[in-house]
Write a protein that holds these residues in place. Sequence first.
Motif, short mmCIF file in Angstrom:
data_model
loop_
_atom_site.label_atom_id
_atom_site.label_comp_id
_atom_site.label_asym_id
_atom_site.label_seq_id
_atom_site.Cartn_x
_atom_site.Cartn_y
_atom_site.Cartn_z
N SER A 89 0.84 -1.20 0.00
CA SER A 89 0.00 0.00 0.00
C SER A 89 0.88 1.24 0.00
CB SER A 89 -0.92 0.01 1.22
OG SER A 89 -1.80 -1.09 1.20
N GLU A 90 0.35 2.31 -0.56
CA GLU A 90 1.05 3.60 -0.54
C GLU A 90 1.38 3.95 0.90
OE1 GLU A 90 2.85 6.53 -2.59
OE2 GLU A 90 1.53 5.09 -3.58
N PRO A 91 2.64 4.30 1.20
CA PRO A 91 3.02 4.61 2.59
C PRO A 91 2.10 5.64 3.24
CG PRO A 91 4.97 4.50 1.21
CD PRO A 91 3.78 4.39 0.29
N ALA A 92 1.74 5.35 4.48
CA ALA A 92 0.89 6.23 5.30
C ALA A 92 -0.53 6.32 4.77
CB ALA A 92 1.49 7.62 5.42
N THR A 93 -0.93 5.40 3.87
CA THR A 93 -2.30 5.38 3.36
C THR A 93 -2.78 3.93 3.34
OG1 THR A 93 -1.91 4.96 1.01
CG2 THR A 93 -1.62 7.24 1.77
N SER A 94 -4.04 3.75 2.99
CA SER A 94 -4.59 2.40 2.80
C SER A 94 -4.76 2.08 1.32
CB SER A 94 -5.93 2.29 3.52
OG SER A 94 -6.84 3.25 3.00
N ASP A 95 -4.15 2.90 0.45
CA ASP A 95 -4.31 2.72 -0.99
C ASP A 95 -3.42 1.59 -1.49
OD1 ASP A 95 -6.00 4.89 -0.94
OD2 ASP A 95 -4.42 6.33 -1.45
N ILE A 96 -4.04 0.49 -1.91
CA ILE A 96 -3.29 -0.67 -2.40
C ILE A 96 -2.74 -0.36 -3.79
CG2 ILE A 96 -3.47 -3.08 -3.12
CD1 ILE A 96 -5.66 -3.43 -1.01
N ARG A 97 -1.44 -0.62 -3.97
CA ARG A 97 -0.81 -0.37 -5.27
C ARG A 97 -0.40 -1.64 -6.00
NH1 ARG A 97 4.03 3.43 -5.19
NH2 ARG A 97 3.99 2.76 -7.36
N PHE A 98 0.03 -2.66 -5.23
CA PHE A 98 0.45 -3.92 -5.85
C PHE A 98 0.02 -5.09 -4.98
CE2 PHE A 98 3.65 -0.75 -7.09
CZ PHE A 98 3.60 -0.86 -8.47
N ILE A 99 -0.32 -6.21 -5.65
CA ILE A 99 -0.62 -7.45 -4.95
C ILE A 99 0.26 -8.55 -5.54
CG2 ILE A 99 -2.39 -9.16 -4.37
CD1 ILE A 99 -4.47 -6.93 -4.68
N LEU A 100 0.96 -9.24 -4.66
CA LEU A 100 1.87 -10.33 -5.07
C LEU A 100 1.33 -11.65 -4.54
CD1 LEU A 100 5.74 -10.46 -4.77
CD2 LEU A 100 4.36 -12.20 -3.62
N SER A 101 1.41 -12.68 -5.36
CA SER A 101 1.05 -14.02 -4.89
C SER A 101 2.25 -14.95 -5.00
CB SER A 101 -0.13 -14.59 -5.68
OG SER A 101 0.24 -14.90 -7.01
N CYS A 102 2.40 -15.78 -3.98
CA CYS A 102 3.44 -16.82 -3.95
C CYS A 102 2.70 -18.09 -3.56
CB CYS A 102 4.52 -16.43 -2.95
SG CYS A 102 5.87 -17.63 -2.81
N THR A 103 2.20 -18.80 -4.55
CA THR A 103 1.25 -19.88 -4.29
C THR A 103 1.63 -21.11 -5.10
OG1 THR A 103 -0.23 -19.03 -6.02
CG2 THR A 103 -0.63 -18.27 -3.77
N GLU A 104 0.86 -22.18 -4.88
CA GLU A 104 1.08 -23.39 -5.66
C GLU A 104 -0.23 -24.05 -6.01
OE1 GLU A 104 2.61 -27.03 -3.59
OE2 GLU A 104 3.06 -25.60 -1.99
#
Length: 329
Positions: free
Chosen positions: A61-76
Motif C-alpha cells: 500500500s502507498e506509505p501512510a495510506t490504505s491505498d493498495i498499489r500492488f498485490i503479489l502471490s506466492c502460491t502453488e
Amino acid sequence: MPGLNSSVRRFDRTNIPEDVWGALRDRDNAARANVILPHAEKVSNHQEFLPGSEQLWLVYSEPATSDIRFILSCTEGPLGKYPIFIIPVAPIQLASELLQGPMEEFCEALLNEADFRRQRVFSVFSVEPVSRAFASAWEKIAEIKCINEPYYDAFFSACTPGTFVRDGPQPVDEVIELRPAVPQDAEKIRDLCQEFSETSEPFTLSSEQASKEARLMIETEQVWVYEIKENGETDIASIVAATRQSHTVAAITKVYTPEKWQRKGYAERLVRRVCRELLKTHEQVVLYVGANLTSAQKLYGRVGFQATSGPERWLEIGFDRAEVELGHW
C-alpha cells in the motif's frame, strides 16, 4: 515478517481481508487480477484443497495510506509451485522510480517469511516494468541472477460481448463436434498437453504430469476439444483450456493444435466457440499471446480480442536455474 512500519501486509488462505478482495474484484483490476484471483478464491473457499501447500499473498500500500498499489502471490497449484505473480492496482503507475521501493519491500518481505527459501522464486510474471523491477530487486537482495531471455514475452488482450466476432469461416472438413472434453478424451488430451509443454521450455511435463493435468481439466470442465473425422477415424484436432475463472473474468490459458491439423482454421473456430460459451456467464475473456506469434495474434484479433488499454506487454523473467527449484503453471 515485515516490520511495523512496512508498507507490506501478508496474508494466507485463511485471512485475506475485504479491501484486498475488493481490489482484486474491482472492474478496473479484474482482467489483470485473473492470474491471482481465481486461485485465491478457490483455496480460500475450500480449505481442504491442497492441504499444507504454500499459499501466500503480499500487499503493498502507498506509505501512510490504505491505498493498495500492488498485490503479489506466492502460491502453488496441483502441478507445482506457481511463479511469483504481481498485479498493479488501478490507478496504475509504472514509472521506474515508483517501482524500485515497492519491489524491494516485496523481496525483503518474502525473505523474512518463516521457512522461506530463496530458491522458491524461480520466475516472476507481471506487466513488463513490474517484472523487470522485481527481477532487478531480487537479483540484488536475494543474490540470484535473472536470466536475460524472458521465459514468456506476451501481449495481454481481452474479448467482451461488444468486441466478440460471432461468425467466422465455415469448416470444409467433416467436423463431428466442438464440445467440452469428456473422460474418454483423457489419453489424447494428455498427449496434447505434453506436446504443448514441449513448446514452453523449461516447463515441460512428463507423461504422468500431463495425464494429471488432462484429468483435472476434464473433471473441472475447463477444456474443450475440436473433434474431427478422417478416413473413418475420429481425432482431436485442437484443444482450448480456460482454467482461470472468476465471477466476471475467464482466461483462455492453453490453445494447442498438433502440426498435422494446423493452418486449417480449427483453433480459431474452437476459440470462438469457447468464447461464445464463456461470455454467457462472464463479462470478458482474457488471454496472453506471445509477442513473436503474429499469426496467433491475428487469429485472436479475428475472434474479437483487443488490447485493454493500448498494447500491454507482460514478461515472465526466470532466475538462474542452477540456483532455483522450478515449478509449473
